[in-house]
Design a protein around this motif. Structure first.
Motif, PDB file in Angstrom:
ATOM      1  N   PHE A  47       0.832  -1.192   0.000  1.00 52.46           N
ATOM      2  CA  PHE A  47       0.000   0.000   0.000  1.00 52.46           C
ATOM      3  C   PHE A  47       0.873   1.251   0.000  1.00 52.46           C
ATOM      4  O   PHE A  47       1.872   1.320   0.705  1.00 52.46           O
ATOM      5  N   VAL A  48       0.449   2.240  -0.787  1.00 53.38           N
ATOM      6  CA  VAL A  48       1.151   3.525  -0.814  1.00 53.38           C
ATOM      7  C   VAL A  48       0.245   4.627  -0.269  1.00 53.38           C
ATOM      8  O   VAL A  48       0.598   5.334   0.667  1.00 53.38           O
ATOM      9  N   ALA A  49      -0.932   4.786  -0.870  1.00 54.22           N
ATOM     10  CA  ALA A  49      -1.834   5.865  -0.478  1.00 54.22           C
ATOM     11  C   ALA A  49      -3.227   5.568  -0.989  1.00 54.22           C
ATOM     12  O   ALA A  49      -3.401   4.827  -1.953  1.00 54.22           O
ATOM     13  N   THR A  50      -4.211   6.182  -0.334  1.00 58.79           N
ATOM     14  CA  THR A  50      -5.580   6.073  -0.809  1.00 58.79           C
ATOM     15  C   THR A  50      -6.317   7.367  -0.551  1.00 58.79           C
ATOM     16  O   THR A  50      -5.942   8.129   0.350  1.00 58.79           O
ATOM     17  N   ILE A  51      -7.343   7.623  -1.335  1.00 65.63           N
ATOM     18  CA  ILE A  51      -8.109   8.853  -1.215  1.00 65.63           C
ATOM     19  C   ILE A  51      -9.586   8.520  -1.324  1.00 65.63           C
ATOM     20  O   ILE A  51      -9.994   7.676  -2.132  1.00 65.63           O
ATOM     21  N   GLY A  52     -10.380   9.170  -0.481  1.00 69.82           N
ATOM     22  CA  GLY A  52     -11.797   8.908  -0.465  1.00 69.82           C
ATOM     23  C   GLY A  52     -12.514   9.447  -1.692  1.00 69.82           C
ATOM     24  O   GLY A  52     -11.946  10.144  -2.526  1.00 69.82           O
ATOM     25  N   ARG A  53     -13.774   9.134  -1.751  1.00 69.06           N
ATOM     26  CA  ARG A  53     -14.571   9.434  -2.938  1.00 69.06           C
ATOM     27  C   ARG A  53     -14.598  10.904  -3.303  1.00 69.06           C
ATOM     28  O   ARG A  53     -14.540  11.250  -4.484  1.00 69.06           O
ATOM     29  N   ASN A  54     -14.675  11.758  -2.313  1.00 68.80           N
ATOM     30  CA  ASN A  54     -14.768  13.188  -2.624  1.00 68.80           C
ATOM     31  C   ASN A  54     -13.451  13.923  -2.481  1.00 68.80           C
ATOM     32  O   ASN A  54     -13.394  15.133  -2.643  1.00 68.80           O
ATOM     33  N   GLY A  55     -12.401  13.207  -2.147  1.00 65.93           N
ATOM     34  CA  GLY A  55     -11.076  13.794  -2.076  1.00 65.93           C
ATOM     35  C   GLY A  55     -10.728  14.427  -0.745  1.00 65.93           C
ATOM     36  O   GLY A  55      -9.610  14.904  -0.568  1.00 65.93           O
ATOM     37  N   ASP A  56     -11.656  14.428   0.192  1.00 64.30           N
ATOM     38  CA  ASP A  56     -11.405  15.096   1.478  1.00 64.30           C
ATOM     39  C   ASP A  56     -10.552  14.259   2.414  1.00 64.30           C
ATOM     40  O   ASP A  56      -9.899  14.796   3.315  1.00 64.30           O
ATOM     41  N   ASN A  57     -10.566  12.966   2.249  1.00 56.91           N
ATOM     42  CA  ASN A  57      -9.860  12.065   3.173  1.00 56.91           C
ATOM     43  C   ASN A  57      -8.772  11.307   2.446  1.00 56.91           C
ATOM     44  O   ASN A  57      -8.985  10.779   1.345  1.00 56.91           O
ATOM     45  N   THR A  58      -7.613  11.242   3.073  1.00 55.57           N
ATOM     46  CA  THR A  58      -6.490  10.513   2.504  1.00 55.57           C
ATOM     47  C   THR A  58      -5.817   9.672   3.589  1.00 55.57           C
ATOM     48  O   THR A  58      -5.979   9.911   4.785  1.00 55.57           O
ATOM     49  N   ARG A  59      -5.039   8.724   3.122  1.00 49.34           N
ATOM     50  CA  ARG A  59      -4.292   7.846   4.032  1.00 49.34           C
ATOM     51  C   ARG A  59      -3.019   7.447   3.322  1.00 49.34           C
ATOM     52  O   ARG A  59      -3.031   7.183   2.111  1.00 49.34           O
ATOM     53  N   TYR A  60      -1.916   7.412   4.070  1.00 49.45           N
ATOM     54  CA  TYR A  60      -0.615   7.108   3.486  1.00 49.45           C
ATOM     55  C   TYR A  60       0.108   6.034   4.277  1.00 49.45           C
ATOM     56  O   TYR A  60      -0.073   5.913   5.495  1.00 49.45           O
ATOM     57  N   SER A  61       0.969   5.307   3.598  1.00 48.95           N
ATOM     58  CA  SER A  61       1.858   4.412   4.320  1.00 48.95           C
ATOM     59  C   SER A  61       2.914   5.253   5.019  1.00 48.95           C
ATOM     60  O   SER A  61       3.228   6.371   4.586  1.00 48.95           O
ATOM     61  N   ASP A  62       3.470   4.728   6.076  1.00 46.80           N
ATOM     62  CA  ASP A  62       4.501   5.461   6.813  1.00 46.80           C
ATOM     63  C   ASP A  62       5.716   5.739   5.941  1.00 46.80           C
ATOM     64  O   ASP A  62       6.400   6.755   6.119  1.00 46.80           O
ATOM     65  N   SER A  63       5.982   4.876   4.991  1.00 49.05           N
ATOM     66  CA  SER A  63       7.191   5.009   4.181  1.00 49.05           C
ATOM     67  C   SER A  63       7.125   6.180   3.200  1.00 49.05           C
ATOM     68  O   SER A  63       8.170   6.628   2.711  1.00 49.05           O
ATOM     69  N   VAL A  64       5.924   6.662   2.905  1.00 54.49           N
ATOM     70  CA  VAL A  64       5.812   7.755   1.934  1.00 54.49           C
ATOM     71  C   VAL A  64       5.210   9.013   2.544  1.00 54.49           C
ATOM     72  O   VAL A  64       5.175  10.069   1.883  1.00 54.49           O
ATOM     73  N   LYS A  65       4.725   8.929   3.761  1.00 56.61           N
ATOM     74  CA  LYS A  65       4.076  10.068   4.398  1.00 56.61           C
ATOM     75  C   LYS A  65       5.014  11.256   4.440  1.00 56.61           C
ATOM     76  O   LYS A  65       6.179  11.130   4.823  1.00 56.61           O
ATOM     77  N   GLY A  66       4.513  12.407   4.025  1.00 54.03           N
ATOM     78  CA  GLY A  66       5.330  13.621   4.003  1.00 54.03           C
ATOM     79  C   GLY A  66       6.095  13.813   2.706  1.00 54.03           C
ATOM     80  O   GLY A  66       6.651  14.892   2.477  1.00 54.03           O
ATOM     81  N   ARG A  67       6.139  12.797   1.861  1.00 51.94           N
ATOM     82  CA  ARG A  67       6.846  12.902   0.569  1.00 51.94           C
ATOM     83  C   ARG A  67       5.895  12.776  -0.617  1.00 51.94           C
ATOM     84  O   ARG A  67       6.153  13.358  -1.675  1.00 51.94           O
ATOM     85  N   PHE A  68       4.848  11.985  -0.465  1.00 52.83           N
ATOM     86  CA  PHE A  68       3.889  11.750  -1.550  1.00 52.83           C
ATOM     87  C   PHE A  68       2.560  12.412  -1.207  1.00 52.83           C
ATOM     88  O   PHE A  68       2.169  12.496  -0.039  1.00 52.83           O
ATOM     89  N   ILE A  69       1.868  12.853  -2.243  1.00 55.59           N
ATOM     90  CA  ILE A  69       0.538  13.426  -2.078  1.00 55.59           C
ATOM     91  C   ILE A  69      -0.399  12.787  -3.106  1.00 55.59           C
ATOM     92  O   ILE A  69      -0.112  12.814  -4.309  1.00 55.59           O
ATOM     93  N   ILE A  70      -1.488  12.237  -2.612  1.00 57.16           N
ATOM     94  CA  ILE A  70      -2.512  11.680  -3.492  1.00 57.16           C
ATOM     95  C   ILE A  70      -3.623  12.717  -3.648  1.00 57.16           C
ATOM     96  O   ILE A  70      -3.988  13.402  -2.700  1.00 57.16           O
ATOM     97  N   SER A  71      -4.128  12.827  -4.860  1.00 57.68           N
ATOM     98  CA  SER A  71      -5.219  13.766  -5.121  1.00 57.68           C
ATOM     99  C   SER A  71      -6.079  13.194  -6.252  1.00 57.68           C
ATOM    100  O   SER A  71      -5.688  12.224  -6.916  1.00 57.68           O
TER     101      SER A  71
END
Length: 126
Positions: A47-71
């Motif tokens: 897992f790297v990242a996921t984003i909810g249906r409307n884009g308001d909620n995101t979740r990241y793996s610890d290994s990429v948090k702060g470096r990757f942005i999902i949109s």
């Protein structure tokens, strides 16, 4: 027919940036949470990242948090992964995935996703 098509992968030096895109068709995009996963040679898909249906909620793996942005842009049926401060250990095939679910549904398990793209290679040189 549902299709997910990733693009934007390539070769980049450590510390560099890449932006992945995943264009979808054949599904009601706004009804789907979207995720990014990756798989390095000889390793399990992670897992790297996921984003909810409307884009308001995101979740990241610890290994990429702060470096990757999902949109996502629902009007374009597309999800993105902006990757910065890339490291050699980020080298992998990156996959996008879609899961139809509740608005706050942000699963990190690959089995929770119904549809997958074919992947795009990201290689980070040291």
């Amino acid at each position: 027919q549902v299709q997910l098509v990733e693009s934007g992968g390539g070769l980049v030096q450590a510390g560099g940036s890449l932006r992945l895109s995943c264009a979808t068709s054949g599904l009601t995009f706004s009804s789907f949470a979207m995720g990014w996963f990756r798989q390095a040679p000889g390793k399990e898909r992670e897992f790297v990242a996921t984003i909810g249906r409307n884009g308001d909620n995101t979740r990241y793996s610890d290994s990429v948090k702060g470096r990757f942005i999902i949109s996502r842009t629902n009007a374009k049926n597309t999800v993105y992964l902006q990757m910065s401060s890339l490291k050699p250990e980020d080298t992998a095939v990156y996959y996008c995935a879609a899961r139809q679910g509740a608005i706050n549904d942000l699963p990190a398990m690959s089995w929770a996703y119904e549809y997958w793209g074919q992947g795009t290679q990201v290689t980070v040189s040291s």
